[in-house]
Design an enzyme around this catalytic site. Structure first.
Site, PDB file in Angstrom:
ATOM      1  N   ILE A  27       0.947  -1.178   0.069  1.00 30.05           N
ATOM      2  CA  ILE A  27       0.000   0.099  -0.019  1.00 30.05           C
ATOM      3  C   ILE A  27       0.913   1.316   0.129  1.00 30.05           C
ATOM      4  N   SER A  59      11.981  -5.719   5.430  1.00 30.90           N
ATOM      5  CA  SER A  59      11.684  -6.851   6.179  1.00 30.90           C
ATOM      6  C   SER A  59      10.595  -7.546   5.381  1.00 30.90           C
ATOM      7  N   SER A  83      -7.270  -0.952  10.488  1.00 29.87           N
ATOM      8  CA  SER A  83      -7.619  -1.901   9.550  1.00 29.87           C
ATOM      9  C   SER A  83      -8.941  -2.347  10.112  1.00 29.87           C
ATOM     10  N   THR A 137     -10.173  -4.957  10.786  1.00 27.19           N
ATOM     11  CA  THR A 137     -10.042  -5.995  11.992  1.00 27.19           C
ATOM     12  C   THR A 137     -10.351  -5.425  13.163  1.00 27.19           C
ATOM     13  N   TYR A 139      -2.200  -9.529  16.099  1.00 30.00           N
ATOM     14  CA  TYR A 139      -2.097  -8.379  14.976  1.00 30.00           C
ATOM     15  C   TYR A 139      -3.333  -7.398  15.105  1.00 30.00           C
ATOM     16  N   LYS A 145      -3.532  -3.061  16.200  1.00 29.16           N
ATOM     17  CA  LYS A 145      -4.145  -2.156  15.715  1.00 29.16           C
ATOM     18  C   LYS A 145      -5.031  -1.212  16.875  1.00 29.16           C
ATOM     19  N   TYR A 193      -8.764   0.309   6.837  1.00 26.96           N
ATOM     20  CA  TYR A 193      -8.677  -0.144   5.539  1.00 26.96           C
ATOM     21  C   TYR A 193      -9.714  -1.497   5.556  1.00 26.96           C
ATOM     22  N   ASN A 226      -1.335 -15.671   2.235  1.00 22.88           N
ATOM     23  CA  ASN A 226      -2.417 -15.937   3.093  1.00 22.88           C
ATOM     24  C   ASN A 226      -3.707 -15.441   2.812  1.00 22.88           C
ATOM     25  N   ASN A 227      -3.596 -14.137   1.860  1.00 25.70           N
ATOM     26  CA  ASN A 227      -4.789 -13.506   1.473  1.00 25.70           C
ATOM     27  C   ASN A 227      -5.397 -14.033   0.095  1.00 25.70           C
ATOM     28  N   GLY A 254     -10.966 -18.023  12.861  1.00 22.06           N
ATOM     29  CA  GLY A 254     -10.896 -16.579  12.907  1.00 22.06           C
ATOM     30  C   GLY A 254     -11.714 -15.707  12.003  1.00 22.06           C
ATOM     31  N   ASP A 255     -12.146 -16.430  10.848  1.00 27.18           N
ATOM     32  CA  ASP A 255     -12.741 -15.715   9.689  1.00 27.18           C
ATOM     33  C   ASP A 255     -14.515 -15.217   9.989  1.00 27.18           C
TER      34      ASP A 255
HETATM   35  P1  NAD Z   1       3.402  -4.587   3.523  1.00 27.03           P
HETATM   36  O1  NAD Z   1       4.192  -5.630   4.414  1.00 27.03           O
HETATM   37  O2  NAD Z   1       3.574  -4.812   1.997  1.00 27.03           O
HETATM   38  O3  NAD Z   1       4.004  -3.117   4.086  1.00 27.03           O
HETATM   39  C1  NAD Z   1       4.673  -2.866   5.229  1.00 27.03           C
HETATM   40  C2  NAD Z   1       5.781  -2.381   5.045  1.00 27.03           C
HETATM   41  O4  NAD Z   1       6.481  -2.131   6.508  1.00 27.03           O
HETATM   42  C3  NAD Z   1       6.876  -3.374   4.757  1.00 27.03           C
HETATM   43  O5  NAD Z   1       7.640  -2.805   3.521  1.00 27.03           O
HETATM   44  C4  NAD Z   1       7.956  -3.810   5.944  1.00 27.03           C
HETATM   45  O6  NAD Z   1       9.173  -3.957   5.330  1.00 27.03           O
HETATM   46  C5  NAD Z   1       7.937  -2.365   6.588  1.00 27.03           C
HETATM   47  N1  NAD Z   1       8.100  -2.578   8.035  1.00 27.03           N
HETATM   48  C6  NAD Z   1       7.589  -3.702   9.000  1.00 27.03           C
HETATM   49  N2  NAD Z   1       8.267  -3.511  10.128  1.00 27.03           N
HETATM   50  C7  NAD Z   1       9.153  -2.295   9.979  1.00 27.03           C
HETATM   51  C8  NAD Z   1       9.926  -1.740  11.009  1.00 27.03           C
HETATM   52  N3  NAD Z   1      10.024  -2.152  12.167  1.00 27.03           N
HETATM   53  N4  NAD Z   1      10.583  -0.668  10.387  1.00 27.03           N
HETATM   54  C9  NAD Z   1      10.590  -0.352   9.267  1.00 27.03           C
HETATM   55  N5  NAD Z   1       9.601  -0.928   8.372  1.00 27.03           N
HETATM   56  C10 NAD Z   1       8.956  -1.852   8.867  1.00 27.03           C
HETATM   57  O7  NAD Z   1       2.012  -4.393   3.969  1.00 27.03           O
HETATM   58  P2  NAD Z   1       0.997  -3.569   3.202  1.00 27.03           P
HETATM   59  O8  NAD Z   1      -0.197  -4.329   2.883  1.00 27.03           O
HETATM   60  O9  NAD Z   1       1.186  -2.600   2.352  1.00 27.03           O
HETATM   61  O10 NAD Z   1       0.204  -2.850   4.741  1.00 27.03           O
HETATM   62  C11 NAD Z   1       0.648  -1.492   5.015  1.00 27.03           C
HETATM   63  C12 NAD Z   1      -0.029  -1.169   6.247  1.00 27.03           C
HETATM   64  O11 NAD Z   1      -1.584  -1.296   6.326  1.00 27.03           O
HETATM   65  C13 NAD Z   1       0.181  -2.364   7.470  1.00 27.03           C
HETATM   66  O12 NAD Z   1       0.384  -1.361   8.912  1.00 27.03           O
HETATM   67  C14 NAD Z   1      -0.941  -3.093   7.583  1.00 27.03           C
HETATM   68  O13 NAD Z   1      -1.235  -3.739   8.963  1.00 27.03           O
HETATM   69  C15 NAD Z   1      -2.066  -2.082   7.242  1.00 27.03           C
HETATM   70  N6  NAD Z   1      -3.087  -2.935   6.605  1.00 27.03           N
HETATM   71  C16 NAD Z   1      -2.901  -3.773   5.701  1.00 27.03           C
HETATM   72  C17 NAD Z   1      -4.002  -4.364   4.916  1.00 27.03           C
HETATM   73  C18 NAD Z   1      -3.748  -5.371   3.830  1.00 27.03           C
HETATM   74  O14 NAD Z   1      -4.830  -6.130   3.464  1.00 27.03           O
HETATM   75  N7  NAD Z   1      -2.834  -5.252   3.069  1.00 27.03           N
HETATM   76  C19 NAD Z   1      -5.198  -4.548   5.718  1.00 27.03           C
HETATM   77  C20 NAD Z   1      -5.230  -3.424   6.509  1.00 27.03           C
HETATM   78  C21 NAD Z   1      -4.213  -2.651   7.123  1.00 27.03           C
HETATM   79  C1  UD1 Z   2      -7.331 -11.171   6.598  1.00 31.13           C
HETATM   80  C2  UD1 Z   2      -6.970 -10.997   8.136  1.00 31.13           C
HETATM   81  C3  UD1 Z   2      -7.602  -9.595   8.601  1.00 31.13           C
HETATM   82  C4  UD1 Z   2      -6.653  -8.660   7.836  1.00 31.13           C
HETATM   83  C5  UD1 Z   2      -6.990  -8.772   6.418  1.00 31.13           C
HETATM   84  C6  UD1 Z   2      -6.181  -7.749   5.579  1.00 31.13           C
HETATM   85  C7  UD1 Z   2      -7.207 -13.275   8.860  1.00 31.13           C
HETATM   86  C8  UD1 Z   2      -8.346 -14.222   9.709  1.00 31.13           C
HETATM   87  N1  UD1 Z   2      -7.797 -12.099   8.782  1.00 31.13           N
HETATM   88  O1  UD1 Z   2      -8.656 -10.738   6.274  1.00 31.13           O
HETATM   89  O2  UD1 Z   2      -7.406  -9.661   9.942  1.00 31.13           O
HETATM   90  O3  UD1 Z   2      -7.010  -7.362   8.407  1.00 31.13           O
HETATM   91  O4  UD1 Z   2      -6.528 -10.151   5.919  1.00 31.13           O
HETATM   92  O5  UD1 Z   2      -4.919  -8.082   5.394  1.00 31.13           O
HETATM   93  O6  UD1 Z   2      -6.372 -13.745   8.315  1.00 31.13           O
HETATM   94  N2  UD1 Z   2     -10.241 -17.027   1.602  1.00 31.13           N
HETATM   95  C9  UD1 Z   2     -10.172 -18.393   1.039  1.00 31.13           C
HETATM   96  N3  UD1 Z   2      -9.063 -19.018   0.405  1.00 31.13           N
HETATM   97  C10 UD1 Z   2      -7.798 -18.454   0.728  1.00 31.13           C
HETATM   98  C11 UD1 Z   2      -7.793 -17.354   1.311  1.00 31.13           C
HETATM   99  C12 UD1 Z   2      -8.937 -16.582   1.777  1.00 31.13           C
HETATM  100  O7  UD1 Z   2     -11.166 -18.691   0.549  1.00 31.13           O
HETATM  101  O8  UD1 Z   2      -6.766 -18.983   0.354  1.00 31.13           O
HETATM  102  C13 UD1 Z   2     -11.368 -16.293   1.784  1.00 31.13           C
HETATM  103  C14 UD1 Z   2     -11.425 -16.176   3.367  1.00 31.13           C
HETATM  104  O9  UD1 Z   2     -11.882 -17.174   4.068  1.00 31.13           O
HETATM  105  C15 UD1 Z   2     -12.240 -14.690   3.304  1.00 31.13           C
HETATM  106  C16 UD1 Z   2     -11.870 -13.982   2.030  1.00 31.13           C
HETATM  107  O10 UD1 Z   2     -11.473 -15.163   1.031  1.00 31.13           O
HETATM  108  O11 UD1 Z   2     -13.499 -15.278   3.064  1.00 31.13           O
HETATM  109  C17 UD1 Z   2     -10.724 -13.033   2.083  1.00 31.13           C
HETATM  110  O12 UD1 Z   2      -9.672 -13.587   2.823  1.00 31.13           O
HETATM  111  P1  UD1 Z   2      -8.354 -12.657   3.099  1.00 31.13           P
HETATM  112  O13 UD1 Z   2      -7.990 -12.096   1.698  1.00 31.13           O
HETATM  113  O14 UD1 Z   2      -7.447 -13.437   3.892  1.00 31.13           O
HETATM  114  O15 UD1 Z   2      -9.090 -11.465   4.026  1.00 31.13           O
HETATM  115  P2  UD1 Z   2      -9.856 -11.619   5.313  1.00 31.13           P
HETATM  116  O16 UD1 Z   2      -9.687 -12.894   5.826  1.00 31.13           O
HETATM  117  O17 UD1 Z   2     -10.686 -10.434   5.256  1.00 31.13           O
END
Ligand code: NAD
Ligand code: UD1
Length: 336
Positions: free
Chosen positions: A13, A35, A125, A127, A149, A153, A177, A198-199, A294-295
Site C-alpha cells: 500500500i 523486512s 484495519s 479488523t 495483529y 491496531k 482499510y 495468506n490472502n 477466525g474468519d
Molecule cells: P506490507 O508488508 O507490504 O508493507 C509494510 C511495510 O512495513 C513493509 O515494507 C515492511 O518491510 C515494513 N516494516 C515492517 N516493520 C518495520 C519496521 N519495524 N521498521 C520499518 N519498516 C517496517 O503491507 P501492506 O499491505 O502495504 O500494509 C501496510 C499497512 O497497512 C500495515 O500497517 C498493515 O497492517 C495495514 N493494513 C494492511 C491491509 C492489507 O490487507 N494489506 C489491511 C489493513 C491494514
Molecule cells: C485477513 C485477516 C485480517 C486482515 C486482512 C487484511 C485473517 C483471519 N484475517 O482478512 O485480519 O485485516 O486479511 O490483511 O487472516 N479465502 C479463501 N481461500 C484463501 C484465502 C482466503 O477462501 O486461500 C477467503 C477467506 O476465508 C475470506 C476471503 O477469502 O472469506 C478473504 O480472505 P483474506 O484475503 O485473507 O482477507 P480477510 O480474511 O478479510
C-alpha cells in the site's frame, strides 16, 4: 512546505501511495527496514512518476536512526504504514508483533514529538471491528480484536487517540482499510508477498500463473447468498488516493479521527474467483475446504464518513481490481 515521511513506503500500500503523493506534487522521504518488501519497489515508483526521493533503510525500533531522518529533512507529516501484518504469524509470534508494531510506533511518535511534527495518517484495519459488531461497520462502533495483529491496531488507535487528548496540536487520521487488492495500471508495482500468500487475491494470482496448484475456498456454509465469505475489496489505487485526501484533512483539523476506507459493498469468494477468471481468461482450479479459524462470514464498510469528511470515495470495481492484479502478475511472475 516540508516533506511527507512515508514509513513502510516500499510495501504494497505504501508504494502505491508514494506514486499518488508524487503525482500530486508532494515531496516525500521513504523509510522501510525491507523486512517485507524490496528496494526495487522504490526504484519502480521513481520510474513510474519520473520523480526522485530519499530512501532510508531504517527500522522503527531504531530511535536514533529515525531522528537522523528528521534531522536531515523537514518533515511536515508522517504516513505510517510500517508494521507486520500476517494474522497467523502474529498468533505464533505475539511478542515480535507487539514489539515491532506497538513499540515501533511509540518510538516513531516520540521522534515526531521531539521534532514538533504532529500530523499522522495511520494504517488501521477493519479488523478493529472484531467479531461482535454487525456490518456495515461505522466508525463509532466499539473496537476489539481476536488475534495479536488485531490487538496491535486496536492498541495503537488507543495510543493515538490518547496523545490527541493530551496535546491539542496533534492531528491523526486512522484509516481503517477493508480488503485492498489490485495494482497500479502500469503493472510496475503490486502486491509481492513472501512465501505462500495468506490472502485471497494474491493466492488466486499464484494459482492463475501456475505456481500454486489450486485455491482452497475456506467455507461454503456461511449464511451468505452463495455460502462463501463476503468482504469489501477495494482497489489499492483508490485506497492510496484516500491518503491524499486524509492528509489534506489532517492539515486543517486537529484531534483523532478514525475513518473507514472501503467501497461500502461486499463480494463473495466465488464472485472474486469468477471475476479473476474473466481477467486471466482461464479457469482457476478450486476446491471447498473447511472454514479458516477466525474468519467472519461478512465484512464491509459504511463508507459515508470518508465521503463526508474527506470527499473521497472508491471508483474502481471488482473486475478492474482483478484485471490490474493479473496484469501485475503476468509482468512480474517472480515478484519484484
Ligand atoms: P506490507 O508488508 O507490504 O508493507 C509494510 C511495510 O512495513 C513493509 O515494507 C515492511 O518491510 C515494513 N516494516 C515492517 N516493520 C518495520 C519496521 N519495524 N521498521 C520499518 N519498516 C517496517 O503491507 P501492506 O499491505 O502495504 O500494509 C501496510 C499497512 O497497512 C500495515 O500497517 C498493515 O497492517 C495495514 N493494513 C494492511 C491491509 C492489507 O490487507 N494489506 C489491511 C489493513 C491494514
Ligand atoms: C485477513 C485477516 C485480517 C486482515 C486482512 C487484511 C485473517 C483471519 N484475517 O482478512 O485480519 O485485516 O486479511 O490483511 O487472516 N479465502 C479463501 N481461500 C484463501 C484465502 C482466503 O477462501 O486461500 C477467503 C477467506 O476465508 C475470506 C476471503 O477469502 O472469506 C478473504 O480472505 P483474506 O484475503 O485473507 O482477507 P480477510 O480474511 O478479510
Amino acid at each position: 512546505m516540508g516533506k511527507i515521511l512515508v514509513t513502510g513506503g516500499t510495501g504494497f500500500i505504501g508504494s502505491h501511495t508514494c506514486v499518488e503523493l508524487l503525482n500530486e506534487g508532494y515531496e516525500i522521504v521513504v523509510m522501510d527496514n525491507l523486512s517485507n518488501s524490496k528496494l526495487e519497489s522504490a526504484n519502480r515508483v521513481q520510474q513510474l512518476t519520473n520523480k526522485i526521493f530519499k530512501f532510508y533503510e531504517v527500522d522503527m525500533l531504531d530511535y536514533d536512526g529515525m531522528c537522523k531522518i528528521f534531522e536531515e529533512n523537514e518533515i511536515d507529516a508522517v504516513i505510517h504504514f510500517a508494521g507486520l501484518k500476517a494474522v497467523g504469524e502474529s498468533v505464533q509470534k505475539p511478542l515480535e508483533y507487539y514489539n515491532n508494531n506497538i513499540v515501533g510506533t511509540i518510538n516513531l511518535l516520540k521522534v515526531m514529538n521531539k521534532y514538533q511534527c504532529k500530523t499522522m495518517i495511520f494504517s488501521s484495519s477493519a479488523t478493529v471491528y472484531g467479531v461482535d459488531n454487525r456490518p456495515p461497520y461505522t466508525e463509532d462502533m466499539q473496537t476489539s480484536a481476536i488475534n495479536p495483529y488485531g490487538y496491535t491496531k486496536v492498541m495503537i488507535e488507543q495510543i493515538l487517540s490518547d496523545i490527541c487528548v493530551a496535546d491539542s496540536e496533534w492531528s491523526v487520521v486512522s484509516l481503517r482499510y477493508f480488503n485492498p487488492i489490485g495494482a497500479n495500471k502500469s503493472g510496475l508495482i503490486g502486491e509481492d508477498p513472501n512465501g505462500i500468500p495468506n490472502n485471497l487475491v494474491p493466492y488466486i494470482a499464484q494459482v492463475a500463473i501456475g505456481k500454486l496448484e489450486k485455491l482452497n475456498i475456506y467455507g461454503n456454509d456461511y449464511d451468505t447468498p452463495d455460502g462463501t465469505g463476503i468482504r469489501d475489496y477495494i482497489h489499492v489505487v483508490d485506497l492510496a488516493k484516500g491518503h491524499i485526501s486524509a492528509l489534506a484533512y489532517a492539515k486543517k483539523h486537529k484531534g483523532f479521527e478514525p475513518i473507514n476506507l472501503g467501497t461500502g459493498s461486499g463480494s463473495s469468494v466465488l464472485e472474486v474467483v469468477a471475476s479473476y477468471e474473466k481477467a486471466c481468461e482461464k479457469e482457476i482450479p478450486k476446491e471447498f475446504a473447511p472454514r479458516r479459524a477466525g474468519d467472519l462470514a461478512v465484512s464491509y464498510a459504511n463508507a459515508e464518513k470518508a465521503k463526508r469528511l474527506l470527499n473521497w470515495e472508491a471508483k474502481y470495481n471488482l473486475d478492474e481490481m482483478c484485471a490490474d492484479s493479473w496484469n501485475f502478475t503476468v509482468k512480474n511472475p517472480n515478484g519484484l
